[in-house]
Write a protein that holds these residues in place. Structure first.
Motif, mmCIF file in Angstrom:
data_model
loop_
_atom_site.group_PDB
_atom_site.id
_atom_site.type_symbol
_atom_site.label_atom_id
_atom_site.label_comp_id
_atom_site.label_asym_id
_atom_site.label_seq_id
_atom_site.Cartn_x
_atom_site.Cartn_y
_atom_site.Cartn_z
ATOM 1 N N GLY A 19 0.834 -1.195 0.000
ATOM 2 C CA GLY A 19 0.000 0.000 0.000
ATOM 3 C C GLY A 19 0.866 1.242 0.000
ATOM 4 O O GLY A 19 2.080 1.180 0.212
ATOM 5 N N HIS A 20 0.244 2.370 -0.241
ATOM 6 C CA HIS A 20 0.992 3.633 -0.232
ATOM 7 C C HIS A 20 0.054 4.784 0.099
ATOM 8 O O HIS A 20 -1.169 4.666 -0.018
ATOM 9 C CB HIS A 20 1.673 3.879 -1.580
ATOM 10 N N GLY A 21 0.643 5.898 0.511
ATOM 11 C CA GLY A 21 -0.110 7.109 0.786
ATOM 12 C C GLY A 21 0.672 8.325 0.349
ATOM 13 O O GLY A 21 1.864 8.431 0.643
ATOM 14 N N THR A 22 0.033 9.220 -0.388
ATOM 15 C CA THR A 22 0.702 10.421 -0.889
ATOM 16 C C THR A 22 -0.163 11.639 -0.607
ATOM 17 O O THR A 22 -1.362 11.632 -0.894
ATOM 18 C CB THR A 22 0.955 10.310 -2.404
ATOM 19 N N VAL A 23 0.455 12.673 -0.046
ATOM 20 C CA VAL A 23 -0.253 13.928 0.229
ATOM 21 C C VAL A 23 0.629 15.095 -0.207
ATOM 22 O O VAL A 23 1.832 14.940 -0.425
ATOM 23 C CB VAL A 23 -0.591 14.088 1.725
ATOM 24 N N GLU A 24 0.004 16.244 -0.338
ATOM 25 C CA GLU A 24 0.764 17.450 -0.655
ATOM 26 C C GLU A 24 1.690 17.786 0.510
ATOM 27 O O GLU A 24 1.305 17.708 1.677
ATOM 28 C CB GLU A 24 -0.191 18.611 -0.924
ATOM 29 N N SER A 25 2.909 18.137 0.185
ATOM 30 C CA SER A 25 3.878 18.492 1.218
ATOM 31 C C SER A 25 3.702 19.957 1.602
ATOM 32 O O SER A 25 3.820 20.850 0.764
ATOM 33 C CB SER A 25 5.304 18.259 0.706
ATOM 34 N N LYS B 246 -2.960 7.450 5.261
ATOM 35 C CA LYS B 246 -3.404 6.937 3.959
ATOM 36 C C LYS B 246 -2.737 5.601 3.652
ATOM 37 O O LYS B 246 -3.389 4.672 3.157
ATOM 38 C CB LYS B 246 -3.078 7.947 2.859
ATOM 39 N N ALA B 247 -1.454 5.501 3.954
ATOM 40 C CA ALA B 247 -0.734 4.255 3.690
ATOM 41 C C ALA B 247 -1.239 3.127 4.580
ATOM 42 O O ALA B 247 -1.336 1.975 4.141
ATOM 43 C CB ALA B 247 0.768 4.468 3.903
ATOM 44 N N GLU B 248 -1.548 3.445 5.834
ATOM 45 C CA GLU B 248 -2.091 2.429 6.742
ATOM 46 C C GLU B 248 -3.434 1.917 6.243
ATOM 47 O O GLU B 248 -3.698 0.704 6.249
ATOM 48 C CB GLU B 248 -2.230 3.010 8.152
ATOM 49 N N ASP B 249 -4.283 2.835 5.800
ATOM 50 C CA ASP B 249 -5.600 2.438 5.302
ATOM 51 C C ASP B 249 -5.473 1.604 4.029
ATOM 52 O O ASP B 249 -6.246 0.654 3.814
ATOM 53 C CB ASP B 249 -6.458 3.675 5.032
ATOM 54 N N ASP B 250 -4.517 1.962 3.184
ATOM 55 C CA ASP B 250 -4.352 1.274 1.908
ATOM 56 C C ASP B 250 -3.729 -0.112 2.074
ATOM 57 O O ASP B 250 -4.040 -1.039 1.326
ATOM 58 C CB ASP B 250 -3.486 2.126 0.972
#
Length: 417
Positions: free
Chosen positions: A34-40, A64-68
């Motif tokens: 899984g992965h999670g990406t947000v605006e820095s 986000k990564a944990e949920d994914d």
């Protein structure tokens, strides 16, 4: 390596913060869970400008990564880059007292460690030392002197320094986000692990990682890291140029760059794209040829500085594998063609495909995630090395680039910050 060993890579960039959760599968490939990406928010050109905002960005990406992935994340392997990273060249040597014994790995380690005591700029600290070829009793061009007889061992060293406070600020952000920092690694080295082959590193290649805030350059030859540099321009400044040149807001400028951006104005006719006006105003029309002209001007400036660094490395004529561009900036249309025009070298885009399993999310196969995938790979390689027998000495001290760079901040990690 057990399949259940889970690794988390955290890429703290200027425009995005990406968290990738992966493990090694039965075939030795990296399975992305899984992965999670947000605006820095809070990072400028690789430097933490606002700790609270950066911490919140990290927390959101981790969530986000944990949920994914359905994995509870408590420890991470972090990549760093920025204009606070610098490099120098230095020559060192040792005189062995007992010439009857053959040269050992400990002799090489001793000489390498001595390089960490040389003088550097105030506020900086030596974080990594890479030996180049060795000279033993006047005999040069030796790649691995271990096992040889000799009294005087010499080597040129590629030394990387960093501003201590900038590194510690990144570490504070990770810790305040409730995470344990397992290791720090330079992002261009992590990206190289993900997108370069061993053959390319041996033949000679330039990695150009075009990120949001900076463009990182790493030159490899004969499987040795020869030169590194950080150029303080990246995709964010291109967006800013579009915003000013087209007199539009930043959001629309970024959208235009991603959807219609090109690094070559000559490849466009006078096609027009319309963007919404502000608060009831008429839509604004933008010529794609003008958009490409703005992008090309800044890309030419960035790539011209890349070429200067290639020449400064002293290996410009020896890089058989040419240039590999990666990072978000590499996805601009015609970026490869412009790079070839500026440098005169064969160029390809670096995708982190080789090390990923077929079950991984296709989104991760993008150059945008090269650093994140590289961080996971470095961590898995390190665990694999620690699991193997320690009886095998370093085959080629200083040349196992991934392993040597991986935990270069060991001293800083032990500091009480």
């Amino acid at each position: 390596m057990a399949k259940s060993e889970i690794i988390v890579g955290l890429d703290i960039g200027t425009t995005k913060i990406a968290v990738v959760v992966g493990r090694e599968d039965e075939e030795g490939k990296i399975e992305i869970l899984g992965h999670g990406t947000v605006e820095s928010v809070g990072v400028k050109r690789g430097v933490v400008a606002n700790i609270d905002q950066t911490v919140e960005s990290i927390k959101r990406a981790v969530k986000k990564a944990e949920d994914d992935s359905d994995v509870d994340i408590s420890e991470v392997h972090v990549g760093i880059a920025g204009q606070f990273i610098k490099s120098i060249q230095h020559r060192g040597s040792i005189i062995r007292t007992n010439v009857e014994d053959e040269i050992s790995t400990e002799d090489i380690r001793k000489m390498t460690e001595s390089m960490k005591n040389i003088a550097v700029d105030a506020g900086d600290e030596i974080i990594a030392v890479f030996p180049q070829e060795y000279t033993v009793d006047g005999e040069s061009g030796i790649s691995n002197p271990v096992g040889m007889a000799g009294k005087c061992i010499e080597s040129n060293f590629h030394i990387i320094t960093a501003q201590t406070t900038s590194v510690k600020n990144i570490m504070k952000c990770v810790q305040r986000a409730g995470l344990e920092l397992k290791s720090l690694a330079l992002e261009p080295i992590a990206s190289a692990e993900a997108v370069l082959s061993a053959e390319e590193k041996e033949a000679g290649v330039v990695l150009v990682d075009i990120g949001g805030g900076t463009t990182d350059v790493a030159v490899f030859h004969d499987n040795v890291l020869r030169h590194t540099a950080v150029i303080p321009f990246g995709g964010e400044i291109i967006t800013e140029d579009i915003r000013e040149g087209c007199t539009i807001i930043k959001k629309y400028a970024e959208d235009l760059k991603i959807k219609f951006g090109s690094a070559l104005a000559t490849e466009h006719k006078n096609d027009i794209v319309s963007i919404p006006g502000l608060r009831g105003r008429e839509p604004k029309e933008i010529k794609l040829k003008n958009l490409a002209s703005i992008i090309q001007a800044r890309m030419e400036e960035i790539l011209a500085q890349v070429y200067v660094q290639i020449k400064n490395s002293g290996y410009a004529k020896k890089l058989i594998a040419g240039v590999v561009i990666t990072g978000g900036g590499s996805l601009l249309n015609h970026a490869v063609q412009l790079t070839e025009f500026i440098t005169g070298m064969d160029t390809r885009i670096g995708y982190p495909n080789e090390h990923l399993s077929v079950h991984s999310d296709k989104e991760i196969h993008s150059p945008i995630y090269a650093t994140s995938v590289g961080l996971v790979k470095l961590a898995l390689d390190e665990l694999s090395d620690s699991d193997s027998s320690d009886s095998q000495d370093i085959k080629d001290s200083g040349r196992n680039i991934g392993k040597n760079i991986f935990n270069i901040f060991g001293k800083l990690l032990k500091d009480n910050i």
